[in-house]
Design an enzyme around this catalytic site. Structure first.
Site, PDB file in Angstrom:
ATOM      1  N   LYS A  32       0.846  -1.202   0.000  1.00  0.00           N
ATOM      2  CA  LYS A  32       0.000   0.000   0.000  1.00  0.00           C
ATOM      3  C   LYS A  32       0.875   1.242   0.000  1.00  0.00           C
ATOM      4  O   LYS A  32       1.716   1.416   0.883  1.00  0.00           O
ATOM      5  CB  LYS A  32      -0.909  -0.015   1.237  1.00  0.00           C
ATOM      6  CG  LYS A  32      -1.710   1.283   1.447  1.00  0.00           C
ATOM      7  CD  LYS A  32      -2.648   1.196   2.656  1.00  0.00           C
ATOM      8  CE  LYS A  32      -3.305   2.536   2.955  1.00  0.00           C
ATOM      9  NZ  LYS A  32      -4.176   2.504   4.144  1.00  0.00           N
ATOM     10  N   ASP A  66      -2.598  10.188   4.067  1.00  0.00           N
ATOM     11  CA  ASP A  66      -3.995   9.793   4.210  1.00  0.00           C
ATOM     12  C   ASP A  66      -4.731  10.774   5.116  1.00  0.00           C
ATOM     13  O   ASP A  66      -4.687  10.672   6.335  1.00  0.00           O
ATOM     14  CB  ASP A  66      -4.066   8.368   4.800  1.00  0.00           C
ATOM     15  CG  ASP A  66      -5.496   7.849   4.891  1.00  0.00           C
ATOM     16  OD1 ASP A  66      -6.410   8.515   4.336  1.00  0.00           O
ATOM     17  OD2 ASP A  66      -5.698   6.780   5.504  1.00  0.00           O
ATOM     18  N   LYS A 125     -10.271  12.504   8.499  1.00  0.00           N
ATOM     19  CA  LYS A 125      -9.779  12.144   9.832  1.00  0.00           C
ATOM     20  C   LYS A 125      -9.807  13.393  10.700  1.00  0.00           C
ATOM     21  O   LYS A 125      -9.609  14.495  10.190  1.00  0.00           O
ATOM     22  CB  LYS A 125      -8.334  11.626   9.734  1.00  0.00           C
ATOM     23  CG  LYS A 125      -8.193  10.260   9.094  1.00  0.00           C
ATOM     24  CD  LYS A 125      -6.750   9.806   9.081  1.00  0.00           C
ATOM     25  CE  LYS A 125      -6.576   8.498   8.325  1.00  0.00           C
ATOM     26  NZ  LYS A 125      -7.173   7.329   8.993  1.00  0.00           N
ATOM     27  N   ASP A 161       1.604   5.981   5.724  1.00  0.00           N
ATOM     28  CA  ASP A 161       0.675   5.110   5.009  1.00  0.00           C
ATOM     29  C   ASP A 161       1.274   4.556   3.704  1.00  0.00           C
ATOM     30  O   ASP A 161       0.626   3.817   2.982  1.00  0.00           O
ATOM     31  CB  ASP A 161      -0.627   5.880   4.724  1.00  0.00           C
ATOM     32  CG  ASP A 161      -1.865   5.018   4.923  1.00  0.00           C
ATOM     33  OD1 ASP A 161      -1.741   3.927   5.501  1.00  0.00           O
ATOM     34  OD2 ASP A 161      -2.950   5.439   4.469  1.00  0.00           O
ATOM     35  N   ASP A 212     -12.101   7.055   3.760  1.00  0.00           N
ATOM     36  CA  ASP A 212     -10.905   6.772   4.569  1.00  0.00           C
ATOM     37  C   ASP A 212     -10.508   5.290   4.489  1.00  0.00           C
ATOM     38  O   ASP A 212      -9.423   4.911   4.916  1.00  0.00           O
ATOM     39  CB  ASP A 212     -11.164   7.177   6.026  1.00  0.00           C
ATOM     40  CG  ASP A 212      -9.881   7.310   6.832  1.00  0.00           C
ATOM     41  OD1 ASP A 212      -8.787   7.304   6.210  1.00  0.00           O
ATOM     42  OD2 ASP A 212      -9.970   7.422   8.065  1.00  0.00           O
ATOM     43  N   GLU A 250      -9.408   3.762   2.040  1.00  0.00           N
ATOM     44  CA  GLU A 250      -8.856   3.904   0.687  1.00  0.00           C
ATOM     45  C   GLU A 250      -7.811   2.834   0.363  1.00  0.00           C
ATOM     46  O   GLU A 250      -7.601   2.510  -0.792  1.00  0.00           O
ATOM     47  CB  GLU A 250      -8.255   5.307   0.517  1.00  0.00           C
ATOM     48  CG  GLU A 250      -6.815   5.497   1.031  1.00  0.00           C
ATOM     49  CD  GLU A 250      -6.653   5.266   2.531  1.00  0.00           C
ATOM     50  OE1 GLU A 250      -7.657   5.388   3.247  1.00  0.00           O
ATOM     51  OE2 GLU A 250      -5.537   4.953   2.978  1.00  0.00           O
ATOM     52  N   ARG A 291      -7.752  -0.395   0.882  1.00  0.00           N
ATOM     53  CA  ARG A 291      -8.312  -1.598   0.254  1.00  0.00           C
ATOM     54  C   ARG A 291      -8.710  -1.320  -1.195  1.00  0.00           C
ATOM     55  O   ARG A 291      -8.745  -2.230  -2.014  1.00  0.00           O
ATOM     56  CB  ARG A 291      -9.499  -2.116   1.086  1.00  0.00           C
ATOM     57  CG  ARG A 291     -10.623  -1.145   1.241  1.00  0.00           C
ATOM     58  CD  ARG A 291     -11.550  -1.499   2.392  1.00  0.00           C
ATOM     59  NE  ARG A 291     -10.918  -1.277   3.698  1.00  0.00           N
ATOM     60  CZ  ARG A 291     -11.500  -1.525   4.863  1.00  0.00           C
ATOM     61  NH1 ARG A 291     -12.730  -2.017   4.896  1.00  0.00           N
ATOM     62  NH2 ARG A 291     -10.869  -1.292   5.997  1.00  0.00           N
TER      63      ARG A 291
HETATM   64  N1  BES Z   1      -4.211   4.346   6.935  1.00  0.00           N
HETATM   65  C1  BES Z   1      -5.345   4.008   7.710  1.00  0.00           C
HETATM   66  C2  BES Z   1      -5.057   2.950   8.757  1.00  0.00           C
HETATM   67  C3  BES Z   1      -4.112   3.328   9.859  1.00  0.00           C
HETATM   68  C4  BES Z   1      -4.608   3.720  11.087  1.00  0.00           C
HETATM   69  C5  BES Z   1      -2.750   3.229   9.696  1.00  0.00           C
HETATM   70  C6  BES Z   1      -3.748   4.020  12.114  1.00  0.00           C
HETATM   71  C7  BES Z   1      -1.890   3.539  10.719  1.00  0.00           C
HETATM   72  C8  BES Z   1      -2.397   3.931  11.949  1.00  0.00           C
HETATM   73  C9  BES Z   1      -6.465   3.490   6.818  1.00  0.00           C
HETATM   74  O1  BES Z   1      -6.529   3.984   5.533  1.00  0.00           O
HETATM   75  C10 BES Z   1      -7.753   3.868   7.477  1.00  0.00           C
HETATM   76  O2  BES Z   1      -8.013   5.027   7.575  1.00  0.00           O
HETATM   77  N2  BES Z   1      -8.506   2.867   7.923  1.00  0.00           N
HETATM   78  C11 BES Z   1      -9.735   3.091   8.583  1.00  0.00           C
HETATM   79  C12 BES Z   1     -10.712   2.059   8.074  1.00  0.00           C
HETATM   80  C13 BES Z   1     -12.125   2.349   8.432  1.00  0.00           C
HETATM   81  C14 BES Z   1     -12.620   3.590   7.727  1.00  0.00           C
HETATM   82  C15 BES Z   1     -12.977   1.160   8.054  1.00  0.00           C
HETATM   83  C16 BES Z   1      -9.507   2.930  10.085  1.00  0.00           C
HETATM   84  O3  BES Z   1      -8.674   2.129  10.476  1.00  0.00           O
HETATM   85  O4  BES Z   1     -10.134   3.657  10.832  1.00  0.00           O
HETATM   86 ZN    ZN Z   2      -4.697   4.649   4.772  1.00  0.00          ZN
HETATM   87 ZN    ZN Z   3      -7.647   5.825   5.421  1.00  0.00          ZN
END
Ligand code: BES
Ligand code: ZN
Ligand code: ZN
Length: 504
Positions: free
Chosen positions: A264, A269, A276, A291, A350, A352, A354
């Site tokens: 990824k 992000d 966020k 990220d 968010d 993104e 996947r």
């Molecule tokens: N990049 C984040 C995941 C992440 C969170 C990485 C904390 C490092 C530290 C990812 O893109 C994300 O935002 N995931 C969301 C998914 C949710 C919207 C289903 C998450 O983990 O909140």
């Molecule tokens: Zn992310």
């Molecule tokens: Zn994200």
């Protein structure tokens, strides 16, 4: 810095400090310490007999030599009770000793491993070397004053003659992989105003050139033609357009199926329109430059495979995009056709990672792979599921999962397998399209991320997803970690590749 093996008696060392390891059960002065004890006027012997040092886990004592000998310090580290010791204990104790030595402004240091059993020699060589590379990592790129912070330049592993060759094998391997970890940390620590998608693509070309890899970059126009609409959707809101990078190392026979690594590569992000929060005290946007860790590991893992001349064909594939907010950004409710034809409804911008991986994984399947392993900072939910002591892995093939597990044991980067039962797919079914990118409830976040990805991998291709979101970035100095990017996953992937190259 350089790590080297050396066969000599401890009292013949010319390093400024020597690290000695003691177990709690019997911290006694053995024959091999007599010479060095004499050099230190018997201070080591009295420290042990007086029980001022007991060898308890995490115990650290420094003895200073008033006399003018080359060795100024003995650093005693406690390994704890023998039956509780592990390679992880060793790694952490070495990390602590090296940190202490750097504080003492020592430039050269010897680690005593004379009494090492042969069957542990190579692994100990690896661990001591990794501990040195990882713990002593520093990034001063963005400091305007580089005020000459002292660095350890030379680390010698003092070994018995019988073990030298094996320890040295471990040192060679861990030097290459340790450098790959630190290059990865440099890139991941670089913020998105510098390390944007164009920078990352150019950087990939540079690394490919240096290591004799083939490098292909698909720009946004080509992605459009190819039908990589999910990568495009995520990256549309940024001034720096999305891309897909592929690097190839052909160390195997012609026609050997490649191992494909997918990473990824979100250079930043923000969450997109599902923004966020960046509020004080709960700033979930902070550090989201990390990220792109999966992509960076993928790149440097292929380069390291080439440096190690592994007899394997390895391909690294990574999408690059920046998840931003603008008039051109994708929105929730949008529907995109992925590279494999699946129609995906965006319910949360968010989620993104996947989406970009959906296209990249479907593309990876066309490379006739022996296996696909993806590394992604995918879900914050991993923290609630398993904490920071292991990362979730999941996939469609038990043998591959087992391979990654074995690599985890060897690399000390812990993994734990999560299930991908069909039931988890139910809540991802979309009313209007085929799939949505998040569920309504939000339960089992890491698994949901995994089962979403599974829809883009052909069932007959072994695939394993490694969710590195949590350990990728450290907010404290602990063990071999420094603050910032850790490069977690590199050692795991490299051990997995070594396993493949040995047919294990
Ligand atoms: N990049 C984040 C995941 C992440 C969170 C990485 C904390 C490092 C530290 C990812 O893109 C994300 O935002 N995931 C969301 C998914 C949710 C919207 C289903 C998450 O983990 O909140
Ligand atoms: Zn992310
Ligand atoms: Zn994200």
């Amino acid at each position: 810095m350089e790590v080297k093996t050396k066969v000599c008696a401890l009292e013949q060392c010319d390093e400024e400090a020597i690290v000695l390891f003691f177990s709690e059960d019997a911290p006694k002065i053995e024959e091999m310490y007599r010479g060095i004890d004499a050099l230190f006027n018997g201070a080591l012997g009295s420290m042990l007999s007086s029980k001022d040092f007991r060898g308890e886990k995490d115990e650290l004592k420094v003895i200073y030599n008033g006399r003018r000998s080359k060795v100024k310090y003995l650093i005693l580290t406690g390994m704890g009770k023998r039956d509780k010791q592990s390679y992880l204990t060793l790694q952490n104790q070495v990390a602590g000793a090296l940190r202490k030595a750097r504080e003492l402004k020592v430039k050269s240091i010897a680690l005593s491993s004379i009494k090492l059993p042969v069957d542990m020699a190579e692994q100990v060589g690896k661990i001591l070397t990794f501990a040195a590379y990882l713990t002593l990592y520093r990034n001063t790129t963005f400091k305007s004053k580089k005020n000459d912070m002292p660095e350890i330049e030379k680390v010698s592993l003092i070994v018995a003659k019988d073990n030298e060759k094996l320890v040295n094998q471990g040192v060679q391997y861990a030097t290459t992989v340790g450098e790959a970890v630190n290059l990865t940390r440099d890139v991941v620590n670089t913020p998105a105003n510098i390390a944007h998608t164009d920078f990352m693509a150019e950087y990939a070309q540079k690394i490919a050139r240096q290591n004799g890899l083939k490098c292909t970059i698909f720009e946004d126009k080509q992605l459009k033609k190819m039908g990589m609409n999910c990568i495009l959707a995520v990256g549309m809101g940024s001034l720096h357009k999305p891309k897909l990078v592929m690097v190839e190392y052909n160390g195997g026979r012609k026609g050997d199926k490649p191992v494909v690594l997918v990473g990824k590569g979100i250079v930043f992000d923000t969450g997109g329109y599902s923004l966020k929060t960046a509020a004080f005290g709960q700033n979930y946007m902070l550090n989201m430059k990390d990220d792109k860790a999966g992509a960076t590991i993928t790149l440097h893992a292929v380069a390291a495979a080439a440096k190690l001349k592994l007899p394997l064909n390895v391909i690294g594939i990574f999408p690059l995009a920046e998840n931003m907010v603008s008039a051109e950004s994708y929105r929730v409710d949008d529907i995109y056709k992925a590279y494999n034809g699946a129609m995906v409804e965006v319910r949360n911008t968010d989620a993104e990672g996947r989406l970009v991986l959906a296209d990249a994984l479907a593309y990876a399947c066309q490379k006739n792979p022996k296996a696909i392993i993806d590394l992604a900072t995918l879900t914050g939910a991993a923290l609630y599921a398993i904490g920071n002591f292991a990362v979730p892995i999941m996939g469609n093939n038990e043998a591959l999962i087992e391979k990654v597990r074995r690599a985890s044991d060897a690399s000390l980067e812990r993994v734990w397998a999560f299930p991908l039962w069909d039931e988890y797919l139910e809540p991802l079914k979309s009313d209007i399209a085929d799939l949505k990118n998040v569920t309504d409830a939000g339960d089992a976040g890491s698994i949901i991320g995994g089962i979403f990805l599974k829809q883009f991998v052909k069932d007959d291709i072994p695939w394993c997803h490694v969710d590195i979101a949590i350990p990728t970035f450290s907010t404290q100095e602990k063990g071999v970690n420094t603050k910032g990017a850790t490069g977690f996953g590199m050692r795991l992937v490299m051990e997995t590749l070594v396993g493949f190259s040995k047919g294990k």
